[in-house]
Design an enzyme around this catalytic site. Structure first.
Site, short mmCIF file in Angstrom:
data_model
loop_
_atom_site.label_atom_id
_atom_site.label_comp_id
_atom_site.label_asym_id
_atom_site.label_seq_id
_atom_site.Cartn_x
_atom_site.Cartn_y
_atom_site.Cartn_z
N LYS A 99 2.02 -3.38 8.74
CA LYS A 99 3.24 -2.59 8.54
C LYS A 99 4.43 -3.36 9.08
O LYS A 99 4.45 -3.78 10.25
CB LYS A 99 3.13 -1.23 9.24
CG LYS A 99 4.37 -0.36 9.01
CD LYS A 99 4.08 1.10 9.20
CE LYS A 99 5.27 1.95 8.76
NZ LYS A 99 4.98 3.39 8.81
N ASP A 159 2.05 12.43 16.29
CA ASP A 159 2.52 12.54 14.90
C ASP A 159 1.36 12.86 13.96
O ASP A 159 1.21 12.25 12.90
CB ASP A 159 3.20 11.23 14.48
CG ASP A 159 3.95 11.36 13.16
OD1 ASP A 159 4.32 12.49 12.80
OD2 ASP A 159 4.15 10.34 12.48
N LEU A 184 0.81 -1.21 0.00
CA LEU A 184 0.00 0.00 0.00
C LEU A 184 0.84 1.27 0.00
O LEU A 184 0.41 2.30 -0.50
CB LEU A 184 -0.92 0.02 1.22
CG LEU A 184 -1.96 -1.11 1.30
CD1 LEU A 184 -2.72 -1.03 2.62
CD2 LEU A 184 -2.92 -1.02 0.13
N GLY A 185 2.02 1.20 0.57
CA GLY A 185 2.87 2.38 0.64
C GLY A 185 4.14 2.09 1.40
O GLY A 185 4.27 1.05 2.05
N ARG A 186 5.09 3.01 1.30
CA ARG A 186 6.39 2.82 1.96
C ARG A 186 6.81 4.15 2.57
O ARG A 186 6.71 5.19 1.92
CB ARG A 186 7.42 2.33 0.95
CG ARG A 186 8.75 1.89 1.55
CD ARG A 186 9.62 1.28 0.48
NE ARG A 186 9.09 0.00 0.04
CZ ARG A 186 9.40 -1.18 0.58
NH1 ARG A 186 10.25 -1.22 1.60
NH2 ARG A 186 8.88 -2.30 0.12
N GLY A 187 7.23 4.11 3.84
CA GLY A 187 7.64 5.32 4.54
C GLY A 187 9.01 5.19 5.13
O GLY A 187 9.78 4.27 4.79
N GLY A 213 9.20 1.82 7.30
CA GLY A 213 8.98 0.51 6.69
C GLY A 213 7.90 0.57 5.64
O GLY A 213 7.52 1.64 5.14
#
Length: 527
Positions: A39, A132, A15-18, A21
């Site tokens: 995650k 956050d 779904l996504g990468r930050g 991770g």
């Protein structure tokens, strides 16, 4: 890792990468119909044995969160030596995707604020801060529900690595972060204000090219009010967001319940002005709050008997008829009572606007200008707009002067850096350079003053690399008008007053050679 089994989940798609991770869409191993967002913390730093050992216990605190506006935590564990956790999968658009479509309407942002405040209330009541908040952590589901992602994870993940936050995330951190003060519930409110500001205006309260520049803006600069960037933004909503972004945590709402109360008062003011708002009448209560309710909500025996006795009393004609007549008279009086004219309202507001007392400004708006704008929208439009601008400008000035007067410096290095910053913001580059050069050289090597030395050096670099725009004649139109006034005074024989003007202009433009030349030429010519 697509197709791998991680704990009780099969990973189906990324779904996504930050920075910490990657996040995957997953289905349950025991229940294929169950979906989750998993995650995996892929950064090598998360392989630290101490972190891996305490990770499951740290995640237990998130199990206490159970609210419609917070993504639900399922479980956690390790896979190949890397920690992972699974949460509720939310189908929808996050705040970043919403902003790609443009600035959001203020009514939509107001609805997001209400739901986010409820989520914060639930978390804060369980001693869990979000820490956050940023647009990427606001997920808008298809049914209009706002879900906060990442609730409480920053405390678990960030202290273990002590990383430098990305500048995109740092844009929403409260000023107390830079000074090393502990975060509180009011810190979450600052970040919420930053997100609401961004959704409304299309940009964060502060932008910068470096983390150092962003940090000192958050600590010492005032953001441009959202009402200046969004023309149809109600002043009440503008004031609410600015209160969240106050640099002093003590002037932000004390609790999430206070935040919800402020939003409720805001709703009342807007509806009295004729705004139609979709607003849930009843807030979603927490489970603990429901359990705390009395067990006899259905009514006791004594209450039932009292109710039976009251019904015959209210059914008696000699009571009902006078009450009905009284209500009817009140309704007639409300509609028949003469309303103040536009001229009367403006006449009462005008002296209050000119007052030096901030309480008079509030009274002018609440009692006269707001009714004038609402009840007589086609009259005194220019005057009301000018009055609003005057009140806003004087409030900003008072706020800047008051906050500046209350700053207490902890060291001479901090004082020198801050004075240099103020001079730079005022356009006095040479003055700023003198202060920053003194801090950078005088306190170099002193560990306790390292922060101010670094910031001063960054300021010197910014001054050295900043492009200098060529002067334009139109920039000096006001200066030339002031010099013309001084000339007229000389011609009228009032040389003393003219000299006062020359001296004032010299002080104002002392760092502008072009302007100073104009002043010197005019003085010689006039004398």
């Amino acid at each position: 890792m697509i197709g791998a089994r991680v704990g009780n989940w099969y990973l189906e798609a990324e779904l996504g990468r930050g920075s910490h991770g990657a996040t995957y869409r997953a289905r349950g191993f025991d229940d294929p119909e169950r979906r989750a967002a998993v995650k995996v913390l892929t950064d090598p730093a998360f392989r630290d044995p101490g972190f891996v050992a305490r990770f499951p216990a740290e995640m237990l605190a998130l199990q206490r969160l159970d609210h419609p506006n917070i993504t639900k935590y399922f479980d956690s564990g390790t896979h190949g030596g890397l920690p992972f956790f699974a949460t509720e999968l939310v189908e929808g658009s996050d705040g970043v995707a919403l902003l790609e479509a443009g600035k959001r309407p203020w009514r939509e942002v107001l609805g997001i604020a209400v739901q986010a405040a409820r989520a914060l209330k639930h978390g804060h009541n369980r001693n869990v801060l979000h820490r956050d908040l940023k647009p990427a952590h606001f997920m808008l589901a298809a049914d209009g529900t706002v879900k906060l992602l990442g609730f409480g994870l920053a405390r678990i993940v960030t202290p273990s690595l002590t990383p430098t936050p990305p500048i995109g995330s740092a844009a929403y951190l409260p000023p107390e972060t830079a000074s090393g003060k502990p975060l509180t519930r009011r810190s979450d409110f600052y970040s919420l204000g930053g997100v609401l500001y961004t959704l409304l205006t299309g940009r964060p309260p502060f932008t910068a090219n470096t983390l150092v520049e962003l940090t000192h803006k958050q600590c010492y600069s005032l953001p441009e009010r959202p009402g200046m960037l969004v023309r149809d933004l109600p002043p009440e909503f503008d004031e609410f967001i600015c209160s969240l972004l106050d640099k002093n945590p003590g002037r932000r709402p004390a609790s999430a319940q206070n935040l919800l109360d402020e939003l409720e008062r805001l709703r009342g003011k807007l509806e009295r002005k004729g705004e139609k708002l979709d607003w849930p009448v009843k807030l979603v209560p927490d489970t603990a709050e429901m359990a705390a309710l009395p067990s006899n909500l259905g009514g006791s025996r004594e209450a039932s008997e009292a109710e039976r006795e009251a019904r015959p009393f209210l059914s008696r004609p000699w009571i009902v008829i006078p009450l009905f007549a009284l209500v009817l008279c009140v309704i007639i009086a409300v509609f028949a009572w003469p309303r103040a004219s536009a001229d009367e309202l403006w006449a009462k507001a005008e002296p209050l606007i000119a007052s030096d007392n901030p309480e008079d400004w509030d009274k002018a708006w609440d009692e006269y200008l707001e009714p004038l704008e609402r009840k007589h929208p086609n009259q005194y439009q220019a005057e009301v707009a000018a009055a609003k601008a005057r009140i806003r400008d004087r409030k900003e000035l008072q706020r800047a002067v008051t906050e500046g007067a209350k700053i207490q410096f902890h060291s001479e290095a901090e004082r020198g850096y801050t004075l240099g910053l103020r001079l730079a913001q005022a356009g006095d580059a040479e003055g700023a350079k003198r202060y920053w050069q003194a801090v950078a050289v005088g306190f170099d090597g002193i560990a306790a003053e390292g922060r101010w030395v670094v910031l001063s050096r960054a300021g010197l670099l910014a001054l050295a690399t900043a492009p200098r725009a060529a002067p334009r004649n139109k920039e000096y139109q006001s200066l030339e008008a002031a010099l013309e006034r001084a000339r007229q005074l000389v011609m009228a024989g009032d040389a003393v007053e003219a000299e006062t003007i020359y001296a004032s202009l010299e002080e104002l433009f002392r760092d502008d050679p072009t302007a100073k030349k104009l002043i010197d030429t005019a003085r010689l010519k006039h004398n």
